[in-house]
Design an enzyme around this catalytic site. Structure first.
Site, PDB file in Angstrom:
ATOM      1  N   GLY A  11      -5.121  -5.525   6.844  1.00 48.31           N
ATOM      2  CA  GLY A  11      -6.326  -4.746   7.078  1.00 48.31           C
ATOM      3  C   GLY A  11      -7.069  -4.535   5.776  1.00 48.31           C
ATOM      4  N   ASP A  86       3.324  -5.615   3.141  1.00 43.69           N
ATOM      5  CA  ASP A  86       2.044  -4.921   3.352  1.00 43.69           C
ATOM      6  C   ASP A  86       0.864  -5.863   3.124  1.00 43.69           C
ATOM      7  OD1 ASP A  86       2.104  -5.143   0.600  1.00 43.69           O
ATOM      8  OD2 ASP A  86       1.686  -3.021   0.202  1.00 43.69           O
ATOM      9  N   ARG A 142      -6.293   8.854  -1.956  1.00 43.34           N
ATOM     10  CA  ARG A 142      -5.182   8.322  -2.749  1.00 43.34           C
ATOM     11  C   ARG A 142      -5.520   8.259  -4.239  1.00 43.34           C
ATOM     12  NH1 ARG A 142      -4.715   2.189  -0.349  1.00 43.34           N
ATOM     13  NH2 ARG A 142      -6.426   1.181  -1.451  1.00 43.34           N
ATOM     14  N   GLU A 147     -10.148   2.097  -8.198  1.00 44.33           N
ATOM     15  CA  GLU A 147     -10.941   1.977  -6.977  1.00 44.33           C
ATOM     16  C   GLU A 147     -12.171   2.887  -6.964  1.00 44.33           C
ATOM     17  OE1 GLU A 147      -7.377   0.637  -3.884  1.00 44.33           O
ATOM     18  OE2 GLU A 147      -8.022   2.720  -3.933  1.00 44.33           O
TER      19      GLU A 147
END
Length: 210
Positions: A11, A86, A142, A147
């Protein structure tokens, strides 16, 4: 011949792949394979200037995922030990096609197909998808420094690329089940009942494959 379970969780960025893979690993006692993200020395610069840093970033990910899958094949799957990752290495195609210039992409594809030949293929894929708002919220929660500069437009386009790729993947690989969950409606971190729902779906597919 009985298949050794190998599950891949996929995803877009921030959807919860690593968290779910960890939960699956703990519940089923599978070997956990986590992709290397923050260790990528080019990633911070990539989010600031995609055109300038995309090739270095994608090559780093490709080589590291290749090594990880070689190890999981040799030391776990070949020994009959189930595993959950993952990521699926096909994600490299999604990101590279979106970010690389045409000449770079052609070179990248040649290397990709050489490295991924005879790689272990997951026999079950869990696809997590979510709206842009949900992805941005989870990325913020997170709190990864690298990011902070993600362009929402890039993330939105990436989510669309994933949907199209997964639709094509399902058609091209009818023997590999894909379980899709909507991250806007299911939050397995906060709601353990949602996690039980996911495990129930996995159980059904594991029973069929065995």
């Amino acid at each position: 011949m009985k298949q050794v379970p190998f599950i891949a969780v996929e995803g877009p960025i921030g959807v919860g792949k690593s968290s779910l893979a960890r939960e699956i690993s703990n519940y089923y006692q599978y070997t956990l394979l986590n992709e290397i993200v923050e260790e990528n020395p080019f990633l911070g610069n990539f989010y600031k200037d995609i055109d300038e840093w995309s090739f270095q970033t994608e090559m780093f990910f490709l080589c590291n995922r290749y090594k990880q899958l070689e190890d999981i094949k040799k030391y776990h799957l070949a020994q009959g030990q189930p595993a959950v990752a993952d990521y699926h290495i096909f994600k490299n195609q999604i990101f590279a096609e979106r970010t690389l210039q045409s000449q770079q992409y052609e070179k990248y594809k040649k290397i990709y197909y050489i490295l991924t030949e005879n790689m272990p293929e997951p026999n079950l894929i869990i696809y997590l998808r979510a709206s842009l708002d949900t992805l941005l919220e989870r990325i913020s929660l997170r709190g990864r420094d690298i990011e902070k500069n993600i362009d929402p437009a890039y993330l939105f386009q990436l989510s669309s690329d994933y949907d199209k790729f997964m639709e094509k993947f399902s058609k091209d690989h009818p023997n590999v089940p894909v379980i899709t969950f909507d991250g806007d409606k299911i939050d397995f971190v906060k709601n353990k009942q949602h996690l039980k729902t996911i495990f129930s779906e996995i159980d059904q597919h594991l029973c069929v494959s065995n």
